[in-house]
Design a protein around this motif. Structure first.
Motif, short mmCIF file in Angstrom:
data_model
loop_
_atom_site.label_atom_id
_atom_site.label_comp_id
_atom_site.label_asym_id
_atom_site.label_seq_id
_atom_site.Cartn_x
_atom_site.Cartn_y
_atom_site.Cartn_z
N ARG A 210 -0.80 -4.19 -7.23
CA ARG A 210 -2.21 -4.37 -6.86
C ARG A 210 -2.59 -5.85 -6.82
N ARG B 267 2.44 -0.50 -10.88
CA ARG B 267 1.23 -0.39 -10.07
C ARG B 267 0.30 -1.59 -10.30
N ASP C 262 0.83 -1.21 0.00
CA ASP C 262 0.00 0.00 0.00
C ASP C 262 0.87 1.26 0.00
N GLU C 263 1.95 1.23 0.79
CA GLU C 263 2.86 2.37 0.83
C GLU C 263 3.53 2.59 -0.53
N HIS C 264 3.94 1.50 -1.16
CA HIS C 264 4.63 1.61 -2.44
C HIS C 264 3.69 2.07 -3.56
N GLU D 234 1.48 4.23 -3.19
CA GLU D 234 1.42 5.68 -3.04
C GLU D 234 2.73 6.35 -3.46
N LYS D 235 3.85 5.65 -3.27
CA LYS D 235 5.16 6.25 -3.54
C LYS D 235 5.60 6.13 -5.00
#
Length: 214
Positions: free
Chosen positions: A171, A167, A153-155, A157-158
């Motif tokens: 997912r 992405r 989840d952090e990645h 966003e980053k």
């Protein structure tokens, strides 16, 4: 009739699995990458590409650790059904490994030089957890997969906004990891207390910060 594998057969299988895990490009897919041909990136500059490669290198090493963890647990698990579950989850993690490896090549990146170290450490932890008992072993799987979900989840966003292919991979990995965690708890895994999870988070931070560049 199925032949009972000898100790030598098992050792050869383990060695083959180690090679397929640690040698770039050696992992064999059972599912195609989520980054299909119709998913194309927007233009990425050199810094964005480098940053995306660093994040995908972390995820690749995470999958190396997952492989080692499942292999260690499968070796010492008490119940046949638990061993089978470990093997099934490990196969999905092989897909993740190959997806991350392929994406790293697209980004002109490389896998981490620290992978053998993290593989050995994770295998030992997995074998120890399996030896303690299946309930603890399954609980460790669930807690680990929850940690991985948070990292993913952090990645997400980053990642650079234009990196659509990475992405798509992350997912699908997040969906699989959530399934593995649920399966482990449903099979009787222990729910680890907050202090134990906090310690696991600290260890995972050491891994992510070192692997991003090395």
């Amino acid at each position: 009739m199925n032949r009972q594998l000898s100790r030598a057969d098992n050792l050869i299988h383990q060695f083959d699995t180690v090679l397929r895990t640690l040698v770039p490009g050696a992992a064999q897919l059972s599912r195609p990458t989520p980054a299909s041909e119709d998913i194309q990136d927007e233009p990425l500059d050199a810094d964005q590409r480098r940053h995306a490669a660093g994040l995908m290198r972390i995820n690749h090493t995470g999958e190396v650790c997952a492989q080692a963890l499942y292999q260690g647990q499968g070796l010492t698990a008490k119940l046949p059904e638990v061993r089978g579950q470990m093997e099934e989850a490990a196969q999905e993690e092989v897909d993740h490994l190959a997806w991350c490896d392929s994406r790293l090549q697209e980004l002109h990146g490389r896998t981490s030089l620290l992978n053998p170290v993290f593989y050995a450490a994770s295998f030992g932890i997995g074998a120890l957890a399996g030896a303690v008992g299946d309930k603890v072993s399954l609980g460790f799987v669930a807690a680990t997969e929850e940690q991985v979900e948070r990292h993913l989840d952090e990645h997400l966003e980053k990642l650079p906004p234009g990196d659509r292919r990475s992405r798509a991979i992350l997912r699908q990995m997040a969906i699989d990891e959530a399934h593995h965690a649920h399966q482990a708890l449903e099979a009787g895994g222990a729910r680890f207390p907050a202090p134990v999870k906090a310690g696991m988070t600290l260890v995972s931070r050491v891994m992510t910060e070192s692997v991003y560049r090395i």
